[in-house]
Enzyme design. Structure first.
Site, short mmCIF file in Angstrom:
data_model
loop_
_atom_site.label_atom_id
_atom_site.label_comp_id
_atom_site.label_asym_id
_atom_site.label_seq_id
_atom_site.Cartn_x
_atom_site.Cartn_y
_atom_site.Cartn_z
N ARG A 324 29.05 -1.42 46.68
CA ARG A 324 29.88 -0.87 45.53
C ARG A 324 30.48 -2.24 45.15
NH1 ARG A 324 35.79 -0.93 45.02
NH2 ARG A 324 36.19 0.17 43.03
N ASP A 382 46.01 15.08 41.99
CA ASP A 382 47.66 15.36 42.16
C ASP A 382 48.22 15.04 40.58
OD1 ASP A 382 50.07 15.62 43.17
OD2 ASP A 382 50.29 13.60 43.81
N GLY A 457 40.10 10.92 54.70
CA GLY A 457 41.16 10.58 55.19
C GLY A 457 41.31 8.93 54.41
N HIS A 485 33.87 30.56 57.75
CA HIS A 485 33.21 31.03 59.25
C HIS A 485 32.31 32.29 58.95
CE1 HIS A 485 31.95 29.92 63.04
NE2 HIS A 485 33.31 29.60 63.63
N ASP A 489 28.39 28.37 60.30
CA ASP A 489 29.01 28.26 61.66
C ASP A 489 29.02 26.77 62.09
OD1 ASP A 489 26.29 27.18 62.32
OD2 ASP A 489 25.41 29.09 62.61
#
Length: 515
Positions: A324, A382, A457, A485, A489
């Site tokens: 990048r 946001d 993160g 779920h 799985d």
């Protein structure tokens, strides 16, 4: 004079009804309280009576049509009032006689029946032009700007700032010159038009200034000049009565001058909104409205109906960051903002091709699963109005550069709260870049009816062992998946994540997988 009969509020939250039978025809003379038509709601058959004596001039709906509450149902010449303009001879010129007309808040789509008045952009007595922005309204999806249908003068605003306006009810009243009516405003198109106008032909640099003129009273011509010059009128000191802004005020503002004859005493006063005194023990209560209220409902619906599970892993982005960095300036010169996110999105799309269950939805009783062909990948933003998740459509057909351009447009619009409704619909999977603010691990809530979401993160430079056992610095990001779920799985999400991770850690493999 012809008057429209507005279908009244029938109660019980009913917003529309079917026209079952017309009991009159155009041209019929009717008496007050005479039945005009039968309409069927989802509760009962209702008979609509006339409210005046007069002559029916137009039936706005056909038998079997769906009529909207607060929308015109039929028109009639009321006995005792001036004749309709329709009685003028065909050889006469088009009448330009002014008449009062209510602007009916149009259907904003998505099942929305009300919205909050965020800001009036005009005042009573203002002259406005067709398509001029009249007010900003907040739905539970986005901030929408309502344009005028005609040129004329605003006579009455039916709501105050902060009040809730109902769809299909009068929003404001204006004096209109002429008789040719424009079709109902398509708010979705208005939003797109407003966004495209805001981004095209604008100067690259916009002066940032303090707000000195909150009302920003100005004529349409002055507002148009401000748009052309990319000037925020709330920052322009007005030299006219009550701070009214003239063209010369804009010119003086650009030259950093104060208009002659203007009282400047208020400009240098400190802006204070509350007392400097310290208080304790108090509370403050605010209504949860608009997008924040919608998000609250959506999150409750998601966690109460979808069994979530979370899967976390770390991704080494060292090589991708290097790629990048090599490309960034080259594409910047072409007007492309190449961040890391387009790579995340494209790699996600490539991985979903191999694991289509990640691009599906489940019905409420979990008896059917629907697989989507298009990868409509949403990115949580946001914004100043709350959390918005616009999505890039059909990512499987787009290059990384196309994804980057789409992403820039969507995030810029979202941060201002002005995303077109279509950009908020139809998402199939979501990415939350919470790490841009901070944090490493999250438990994101699935954006129902999607079946998965990933939280990124923050990027960290951490020590890791290389193939020779030497400690080296690597660019590491923690990622956290939440899955439904009922249909995904642990093994499936792990294998899917491994493929996505492989594309990101080895960009060459991602390039080779593209079609």
């Amino acid at each position: 004079m012809a008057k429209d009969f507005i279908l009244p509020d029938i109660g019980e939250g009913i917003v529309e009804c079917e026209v079952v039978e017309w009991l009159v025809q155009e041209g019929d003379t009717v008496k007050e309280d005479q039945p005009i038509c039968d309409v069927m709601t989802d509760k009962a058959l209702v008979q609509i009576p006339a409210v005046h004596d007069g002559v029916i001039t137009k039936l706005h709906c056909k038998k079997g049509d769906i009529a909207k509450v607060h929308a015109p149902l039929f028109a009639m010449d009321v006995a005792g009032e001036a004749p309709s303009e329709k009685t003028e001879t065909s050889s006469a010129p088009t009448s330009t006689r002014e008449h009062l007309e209510d602007f009916i808040l149009p259907d904003i789509g998505e099942g929305i029946v009300e919205c909050e008045i965020v800001e009036w952009l005009v005042a009573e007595g203002d002259e406005i032009e067709e398509d001029q922005a009249v007010c900003d309204v907040m739905t539970d999806k986005a901030l929408v700007q309502i344009p005028a249908k005609y040129t004329g003068t605003v006579q009455k605003l039916y709501y105050q700032k902060g009040e809730i306006a109902k769809v299909h009810s009068p929003l404001f009243q204006m004096t209109v010159a002429g008789q040719v009516a424009k079709e109902d405003v398509d708010v979705n198109q208005a939003v797109v038009k407003a966004q495209s106008n805001a981004t095209s032909d604008a100067p690259a640099k916009q002066t940032q200034n303090a707000i000195v003129n909150e009302k920003a009273v100005a004529s349409p011509a002055v507002r148009r000049k401000a748009r052309e010059l990319d000037v925020d009128l709330t920052c322009v000191p007005g030299s006219g009565k009550n701070g009214r802004i003239y063209k010369q005020d804009i010119e003086a503002f650009i030259k950093n001058e104060v208009p002659s004859g203007m009282d400047t005493s208020e400009l240098n006063k400190p802006q204070t909104t509350q007392s400097n005194a310290t208080s304790s023990g108090g509370t403050r209560t605010e209504a949860i409205k608009g997008i924040k209220a919608a998000m609250a409902k959506q999150m409750v619906a998601s966690v109460s109906t979808i069994p979530h599970f979370t899967y976390s892993d770390e991704i080494d982005l060292t090589d991708l960051i290097a790629l990048r960095t090599d490309l960034k300036e080259q594409y910047k010169a072409q007007g492309v903002k190449l961040t890391m996110m387009p790579f995340f999105i494209k790699a996600l799309s490539l991985a979903m091709t191999e694991f289509p269950v990640l691009n599906s939805k489940v019905n409420d009783d979990c008896s059917e699963i629907t697989y989507y062909d298009d990868h409509n990948i949403g990115v949580a933003v946001d914004s100043k109005v709350g959390l918005l998740v616009p999505n890039i459509k059909a990512c499987q057909t787009k290059s990384i550069v196309e994804v980057a351009n789409n992403l820039t447009q969507l995030t810029d619009s979202a941060r201002e709260g002005r995303v077109a409704p279509d950009d908020l619909k139809g998402g199939t999977i979501s990415i939350s870049n919470i790490g841009a603010i901070g944090g490493t691990i999250a438990t994101p809530i699935i954006n129902k009816p999607e079946v998965a979401i990933v939280a990124l993160g923050k990027l960290q430079h951490l020590p890791r062992f290389d193939e020779q056992g030497q400690v080296v610095s690597r660019a590491i990001m923690q990622v956290s998946w939440s899955g439904d779920h009922r249909v995904i799985d642990g093994g499936t999400i792990a294998r899917f994540n491994n493929l996505w991770k492989e594309y990101l850690e080895q960009p060459a493999k991602m390039m080779m997988a593209m079609r």
